[in-house]
Design a protein around this motif. Structure first.
Motif, mmCIF file in Angstrom:
data_model
loop_
_atom_site.group_PDB
_atom_site.id
_atom_site.type_symbol
_atom_site.label_atom_id
_atom_site.label_comp_id
_atom_site.label_asym_id
_atom_site.label_seq_id
_atom_site.Cartn_x
_atom_site.Cartn_y
_atom_site.Cartn_z
ATOM 1 N N GLU A 182 -3.069 5.458 -0.206
ATOM 2 C CA GLU A 182 -3.915 5.305 -1.372
ATOM 3 C C GLU A 182 -5.197 4.589 -0.959
ATOM 4 O O GLU A 182 -5.193 3.739 -0.076
ATOM 5 C CB GLU A 182 -3.199 4.504 -2.465
ATOM 6 N N TYR A 183 -6.297 4.953 -1.598
ATOM 7 C CA TYR A 183 -7.589 4.348 -1.274
ATOM 8 C C TYR A 183 -7.701 2.993 -1.949
ATOM 9 O O TYR A 183 -7.427 2.848 -3.145
ATOM 10 C CB TYR A 183 -8.719 5.264 -1.740
ATOM 11 N N MET A 184 -8.106 1.992 -1.180
ATOM 12 C CA MET A 184 -8.254 0.632 -1.690
ATOM 13 C C MET A 184 -9.750 0.325 -1.768
ATOM 14 O O MET A 184 -10.412 0.115 -0.742
ATOM 15 C CB MET A 184 -7.524 -0.351 -0.790
ATOM 16 N N LYS A 185 -10.263 0.285 -2.967
ATOM 17 C CA LYS A 185 -11.703 0.234 -3.204
ATOM 18 C C LYS A 185 -12.402 -0.919 -2.513
ATOM 19 O O LYS A 185 -13.509 -0.776 -1.986
ATOM 20 C CB LYS A 185 -11.970 0.168 -4.714
ATOM 21 N N LEU B 230 -4.979 -5.496 1.800
ATOM 22 C CA LEU B 230 -5.956 -4.587 1.222
ATOM 23 C C LEU B 230 -6.091 -4.836 -0.276
ATOM 24 O O LEU B 230 -5.120 -5.210 -0.950
ATOM 25 C CB LEU B 230 -5.552 -3.141 1.500
ATOM 26 N N ASP C 61 -7.340 -3.548 -4.103
ATOM 27 C CA ASP C 61 -7.655 -2.387 -4.936
ATOM 28 C C ASP C 61 -8.836 -2.697 -5.856
ATOM 29 O O ASP C 61 -9.513 -3.727 -5.708
ATOM 30 C CB ASP C 61 -6.420 -1.927 -5.717
ATOM 31 N N VAL D 251 0.843 -1.199 0.000
ATOM 32 C CA VAL D 251 0.000 0.000 0.000
ATOM 33 C C VAL D 251 0.878 1.249 0.000
ATOM 34 O O VAL D 251 1.847 1.339 0.748
ATOM 35 C CB VAL D 251 -0.936 0.003 1.220
ATOM 36 N N LYS E 108 -2.544 -6.101 -1.519
ATOM 37 C CA LYS E 108 -1.429 -5.252 -1.115
ATOM 38 C C LYS E 108 -1.242 -5.310 0.395
ATOM 39 O O LYS E 108 -2.206 -5.309 1.155
ATOM 40 C CB LYS E 108 -1.671 -3.803 -1.550
#
Length: 315
Positions: free
Chosen positions: A105-108, A162, A164, A88, A170
């Motif tokens: 970072e945003y992990m959808k 996590l 994405d 990440v 990640k």
């Protein structure tokens, strides 16, 4: 009036220091509707950076939490030096008047545990599971063998994996990570004062001797493989008449690889050859003696080639 940012500590140069006001605005005042998850460390919120459409995840550590300033500084300084598709990405941080926040970072698709254990989630297909475990292996190989210093994560588990938008796995949460100088002795063991990480994923030597190495990460990765295969939690607090998940799988596989352990939610829809490969690999990662476990390079080679090598005694 804006709070004054603390300047007593800074990570590697080049990393963005957000103000508390910026992150407060980005998360709509850390509103409930923006909450992505929570734990003993604090809460994680969805945010949108000011003057942009970039979505981020903001971890707000609880004041007085067990994951305090030392762990915050460790995670930020560690992540600031990492660049890998299966780790990440750190975007910035904030340390103001006792408030500790980390921006990623945003992990959808959130964390892996939500897809494995929550009934309201769509069942994770075998194809996605295999892709995720390959990604995690690649990330661990990077940490263990491709940097100037070896990094041990020390808390490999579904909650720290996590996903994405493409379900790429990640590694996240480096608050318990350790670094040490690379040595010709790949089996170097680091003594510590206590056990850290998550019960059920602890390597035997970490429990009995309070020591960690790249091979303790390998053990936790082996537990992760079993959990992903079975769709069950480690059950580390099993009663006397019960077995932990790992012991149950070992018992089922005494006379050979047994795909009866597979997650029933898959309804038999999985690649049997790949499943046997992952099951065998997981059991090899769970060897009691750390020096008999595979390295992450060997693990990634097996997952990439679909074959167990013949040159290493580990196999």
């Amino acid at each position: 009036m804006k709070a004054v940012a603390e300047k007593s500590w800074e990570p590697n140069t080049g990393w963005h220091s957000f103000t508390y006001d910026e992150l407060h605005k980005a998360t709509k005042g850390f509103g409930k509707e923006m909450l992505l998850g929570s734990g003993g460390f604090g809460q994680v919120y969805l945010g949108k950076l000011p003057n942009s459409n970039v979505q981020v995840a903001v971890k707000k550590l609880s004041k007085g939490s067990e994951q305090g300033s030392p762990e915050f500084e460790l995670e930020v300084s560690t992540l600031s030096s990492l660049r890998h598709r299966n780790v990440v990405q750190l975007l910035g941080y904030c340390k103001e008047n006792g408030d500790l926040l980390i921006v990623y970072e945003y992990m959808k698709h959130g964390s892996l545990d939500k897809h494995l254990f929550k009934e309201d989630q769509t069942i994770l297909s075998w194809e996605k599971r295999f892709k995720i475990i390959k990604g995690v292996a690649s990330g661990l190989l990077y940490l263990h063998e491709e940097l100037e210093q070896v990094i041990i994560h020390r808390d490999i588990k579904p909650g720290n994996i996590l996903l994405d938008s493409e379900f790429q796995g990640k590694l996240g949460d480096f608050g318990l990570a350790m670094q040490y100088k690379r040595s010709s002795d790949e089996g170097i063991l680091i003594p510590t004062l206590g056990i850290v990480g998550t019960p059920g994923y602890w390597a035997p030597e970490s429990v009995s001797q309070r020591i960690y190495s790249a091979f303790s990460d390998v053990y936790a990765y082996g537990v992760l493989l079993i959990v992903v295969l079975c769709g069950k939690k480690p059950n580390w607090q099993a009663l006397l008449e019960e077995l932990t998940l790992v012991d149950w799988v070992k018992d089922k596989c005494k006379e050979g690889l047994n795909l009866d352990v597979m997650d029933p939610n898959l309804k038999g829809e999985f690649d049997h050859r790949q499943a046997r490969l992952v099951l065998k690999l997981g059991l090899r990662c769970l060897k009691d003696d750390p020096k008999t476990r595979p390295t992450m390079r060997e693990v990634t080679r097996v997952l990439d080639d679909g074959l167990f090598g013949t040159q290493s005694a580990v196999w």
